[in-house]
Design an enzyme around this catalytic site. Sequence first.
Site, PDB file in Angstrom:
ATOM      1  N   HIS A 108      -2.100  10.289  -0.164  1.00 51.73           N
ATOM      2  CA  HIS A 108      -2.219   8.919  -0.648  1.00 51.73           C
ATOM      3  C   HIS A 108      -2.212   8.911  -2.178  1.00 51.73           C
ATOM      4  O   HIS A 108      -1.510   8.133  -2.805  1.00 51.73           O
ATOM      5  CB  HIS A 108      -3.544   8.364  -0.116  1.00 51.73           C
ATOM      6  CG  HIS A 108      -3.679   6.896  -0.257  1.00 51.73           C
ATOM      7  ND1 HIS A 108      -2.984   6.014   0.534  1.00 51.73           N
ATOM      8  CD2 HIS A 108      -4.423   6.141  -1.094  1.00 51.73           C
ATOM      9  CE1 HIS A 108      -3.306   4.790   0.192  1.00 51.73           C
ATOM     10  NE2 HIS A 108      -4.177   4.841  -0.803  1.00 51.73           N
ATOM     11  N   GLU A 131       0.828  -1.216   0.000  1.00 56.07           N
ATOM     12  CA  GLU A 131       0.000   0.000   0.000  1.00 56.07           C
ATOM     13  C   GLU A 131       0.859   1.262   0.000  1.00 56.07           C
ATOM     14  O   GLU A 131       1.704   1.430   0.882  1.00 56.07           O
ATOM     15  CB  GLU A 131      -0.912  -0.012   1.244  1.00 56.07           C
ATOM     16  CG  GLU A 131      -1.886   1.149   1.275  1.00 56.07           C
ATOM     17  CD  GLU A 131      -2.918   1.028   2.411  1.00 56.07           C
ATOM     18  OE1 GLU A 131      -3.254  -0.105   2.823  1.00 56.07           O
ATOM     19  OE2 GLU A 131      -3.362   2.079   2.888  1.00 56.07           O
TER      20      GLU A 131
HETATM   21  C1  MEV Z   1      -5.959   2.997   5.140  1.00 52.37           C
HETATM   22  O1  MEV Z   1      -5.161   1.897   4.804  1.00 52.37           O
HETATM   23  C2  MEV Z   1      -5.953   3.207   6.646  1.00 52.37           C
HETATM   24  C3  MEV Z   1      -6.875   4.335   7.135  1.00 52.37           C
HETATM   25  O2  MEV Z   1      -8.206   4.101   6.696  1.00 52.37           O
HETATM   26  C4  MEV Z   1      -6.817   4.306   8.656  1.00 52.37           C
HETATM   27  C5  MEV Z   1      -7.811   5.238   9.330  1.00 52.37           C
HETATM   28  O3  MEV Z   1      -8.819   5.589   8.735  1.00 52.37           O
HETATM   29  O4  MEV Z   1      -7.524   5.578  10.499  1.00 52.37           O
HETATM   30  C6  MEV Z   1      -6.450   5.666   6.589  1.00 52.37           C
END
Ligand code: MEV
Length: 403
Positions: A387, A90
């Site tokens: 992201h 990821e």
């Molecule tokens: C994504 O891999 C993880 C998150 O969804 C964690 C969160 O929302 O605290 C960004």
Amino acid sequence: MSGDEATNGTGSRIAGFNRLARADRLARLVEHAALGAGETRDLVGGEPLSFEAADHVIENAIGVLGLPLGVALNFRINGRDRLVPMAIEEPSVVAAASGAARLVRAGGGFIADADQAIMIGQIHVLRVPDPAGARARLEAAAPRLLAAADAVHPGMARRGCGARSIEVRELATTPCGPALVLHLAVDVGDAMGANVVNTMVEALAPEVTALTGGEVRLCILSNLADRRLARARAQIPWSVLDRASFSGREVAERVVEAWALAAADPYRAATHNKGVMNGIDAVALATGNDWRGIEAGAHAWAACRGGYGPLTTWSLEGETLLGSIELPLAVAIVGGHLDLNPRARLSLKLLGAESARDLAAVMAAVGLAQNFAALRALVTDGIQRGHMALHARGLALRGRGGA
Ligand code: MEV
């Protein structure tokens, strides 16, 4: 020492690491004495896992799956700088952990520790004619049962580990009637402990049958390793939390509000904990650990105290944001498939893991950092901005046919 020095020597703060070419990143790891030159050569030229090894590890093997291996920077844990290997597909997880660790450094770094490596093995007994009497007989036979458990793994006792105690639980109602469950607590040292514990509980089955007069069914370890907890704590000054249009104090307050939703709502707690496990699983994978067992233990623990809740807590203390995490971490630095997996051994070296407890403490700190990074992004810019910028690089590569 201020949080931001140590860009030389053996520190974990290596400025501009992400902008370096691979060869230069590896050269910096050699310079930081994290890896030897031979090991970095092997990283570039060697096989991650030979097919021969893979064919020994699982059945019907047809190949080996690749996964990016990165290193998270900036971690200071109990006053010691740590480079943290992470294997994950990821985007943004490694960058987020490194960024969070850099902010935590400003408050002195993480404080982390882990319990002794006590695993629980369960022996499940049905149709016990006199549960109270059976319990008393099992408890009276504890010294004999512990000795019998140690006898099947004499090496453990020689290393100062081995069976420690028994506990008997009466389950008055299960969907198949009452059950008696014997817990054998075993100090497994630097191992994960599944094989050791499973062998021990299976060895005790005949004696438990005789002592209870019941029928022994399951003999297996519990992944709810609640005698093997790891914890970490971080205190981040508001002064380093300013972000775009938010003051550091606002960011801190919003992080606490985000945590509060997870504390009140399992729909959010699941995602909150997924973010925690992004970091923990990535270190587990890099170091050859059983991430399914870790996941099972973490979520069971999260559900143990009156409903499913967050694995971390966040609060305000003075002009700081205070975070903490506690969860079971059944991890190993020996055994399992580590002997066959050179990259996992290399990751342990990069991390400088001294013991399974040390590794568990580091992983707890990484989970807390990962959670903080996610909450901070969610309550300020939103998660997609950072992201998607990183995701775009992957898309560009795909457009070029994955070259
Ligand atoms: C994504 O891999 C993880 C998150 O969804 C964690 C969160 O929302 O605290 C960004």
